[in-house]
Design an enzyme around this catalytic site. Structure first.
Site, short mmCIF file in Angstrom:
data_model
loop_
_atom_site.label_atom_id
_atom_site.label_comp_id
_atom_site.label_asym_id
_atom_site.label_seq_id
_atom_site.Cartn_x
_atom_site.Cartn_y
_atom_site.Cartn_z
N GLY A 1 25.45 -34.67 -3.50
CA GLY A 1 24.59 -33.56 -3.90
C GLY A 1 23.19 -34.04 -4.27
O GLY A 1 22.49 -33.39 -5.04
N LEU A 2 22.77 -35.17 -3.72
CA LEU A 2 21.44 -35.70 -4.03
C LEU A 2 20.49 -35.56 -2.84
O LEU A 2 19.44 -36.19 -2.79
CB LEU A 2 21.54 -37.17 -4.45
CG LEU A 2 22.36 -37.42 -5.71
CD1 LEU A 2 22.50 -38.91 -5.99
CD2 LEU A 2 21.72 -36.73 -6.90
N ASP B 1 15.33 -28.88 -1.39
CA ASP B 1 15.58 -30.32 -1.23
C ASP B 1 14.37 -31.00 -0.58
O ASP B 1 13.93 -32.07 -1.00
CB ASP B 1 16.83 -30.54 -0.37
CG ASP B 1 18.02 -29.76 -0.90
OD1 ASP B 1 17.96 -29.32 -2.06
OD2 ASP B 1 19.00 -29.59 -0.16
C1 GLA Z 1 21.35 -27.09 -1.75
C2 GLA Z 1 20.36 -26.44 -0.80
C3 GLA Z 1 19.08 -26.01 -1.53
C4 GLA Z 1 19.40 -25.16 -2.76
C5 GLA Z 1 20.50 -25.82 -3.59
C6 GLA Z 1 21.01 -24.92 -4.69
O1 GLA Z 1 20.85 -28.27 -2.25
O2 GLA Z 1 20.05 -27.32 0.25
O3 GLA Z 1 18.22 -25.32 -0.65
O4 GLA Z 1 19.74 -23.86 -2.38
O5 GLA Z 1 21.63 -26.20 -2.81
O6 GLA Z 1 20.01 -24.63 -5.60
#
Ligand code: GLA
Length: 389
Positions: A127-128, A175
């Site tokens: 999740g990074l 991101d």
């Molecule tokens: C992922 C997505 C982002 C955002 C986050 C949740 O990282 O790629 O665009 O929506 O989840 O905030």
């Protein structure tokens, strides 16, 4: 491996593999989402940071139209023609780069291909945003190589389009923007309506821990896209109901939500409550940061996680354990899931002097409760993507 070591290892691997040195190089970091969950595609506000882990992409032009792409960690190679860019069914990592290339070159007719390789230290699936980092560093290096001028915002959009079209995730721009606009010791405050972006200094009294749950969860992309659809449904409901224009949940306040709650389908109501609450928390959080009030800022992080659990249902037992363990550790100011959710990492805000004891306490308690360890790293808000040569 630290960043300097990665770049020199990658340069050496490139030389060995292709028999000549690279001519172009770029770096892009991963990101941590500090406050503002699933808000970007609802045109809201988010606080995030580029992190001190990232990816390097290096390349050299070729004479012919062949493109040879190598994933430096596993040594896998994909090759295709520059005038025939199609999603790959195997080696799907290459789609992030092919997707960027497809958009980047859409108004030009590149006359040559390239040799390229990438390597980084962002843990995958944590999740990074390792995929955004890959898209952005590839975009930076390849636009330099093809002499294509694009702004940072255009690059973010190109990278996002690669996720949508070539990877099937309908992500927002968080991101990519965090990876591009990060600044040392600062947070990135993004307004996803007008795409204005500012850096907010974090001060010396704060740092972050990332706790990777190492929890593998199926159907993550499908669940992400499904959440997005529910938010769009909620925005449509308010557009039809309120007497002011609503194009996204950004336009709806929590008092408006409360006054119409009884007319909403229960799941749509919960999803909207999360997003609207998050946008309000980011607004408060921004002001608290300006006052250096990290204590109350941290409370907003805890509230954000609670809303993920209750309303958006994008947490998982492992993330909940980290956050509940963190709540009890003296010195920890706030903790929440970071990013899409359904697994991945939790982000913890604390004073640098508390890093050691907090890391130990979380690691021990997590392993006791979950049965396997989590990976904990200290995260420093860092500079955003840049070309190297
Ligand atoms: C992922 C997505 C982002 C955002 C986050 C949740 O990282 O790629 O665009 O929506 O989840 O905030």
């Amino acid at each position: 491996m630290n960043n300097n070591a990665i770049y020199s290892t990658l340069s050496q691997k490139f030389l060995t593999h292709f028999g000549a040195s690279h001519k172009y190089a770029a770096y892009a970091p991963g990101r941590v989402e500090v406050l503002g969950n699933h808000v970007d595609y609802n045109e809201g506000l988010v606080l995030s940071a580029a992190i001190n882990f990232g990816t390097f992409f290096i390349a050299s032009p070729r004479q012919d139209k062949t493109c040879r792409l190598v994933a430096g960690d596993i040594g896998e190679e994909v090759s295709f023609q520059i005038d025939n860019l199609l999603p790959q069914e195997t080696a799907t990592w290459s789609n992030y780069i092919i997707g960027v290339l497809d958009r980047l070159t859409k108004d030009t007719e590149p006359t040559h291909g390239f040799n390229a390789m990438f390597l980084g230290n962002i843990p995958l699936g944590a999740g990074l945003s390792s995929s955004a980092a890959l898209e952005v560093c590839a975009g930076k290096a390849l636009s330099a190589m093809y002499n294509i001028t694009i702004s940072n915002i255009e690059l973010a959009k190109i990278a996002q389009a690669a996720e949508h079209r070539f990877a099937g995730v309908k992500c927002g721009l968080l991101d990519q923007i965090s990876s591009i606009y990060g600044k040392e010791n600062s947070l990135v405050m993004s307004d996803f309506r007008d795409l204005s972006i500012r850096n907010l200094p974090l001060g010396k009294d704060a740092c972050f821990l990332m706790c990777n749950t190492n929890a593998a969860h199926a159907l993550v992309d499908g669940a992400y896209n499904e959440r997005r659809e529910k938010c769009e449904e909620a925005a449509k409901f308010f557009a039809d109901t309120l007497d002011h224009p609503v194009t996204a949940l950004r336009d709806v306040s929590s008092s408006e939500l409360n006054s119409h709650a009884d007319k909403m389908e229960p799941t749509t109501l919960k999803r909207a409550a999360h997003v609207i609450g998050e946008i309000e928390r980011v607004t408060k959080g921004h002001d608290l940061l300006l006052q250096s009030n990290l204590k109350e800022f941290g409370q907003l992080m805890f509230e954000s996680h609670q809303s993920s659990m209750d309303n958006f249902e994008n947490s998982c037992p492992e993330l909940d354990i980290i956050v509940s363990v963190a709540r009890k550790i003296p010195g920890i100011l706030g903790a929440r899931l970071s990013g899409g959710g359904f697994g991945g990492s939790a982000v913890i805000l604390l004073h640098p002097r508390d890093v050691e004891h907090a890391t130990q306490a979380i690691a021990t308690d997590y392993e006791k409760q979950v049965g396997h360890p989590c990976d904990i790293s200290v995260i420093k808000p860092s500079s955003g993507a840049h070309t190297i040569i």
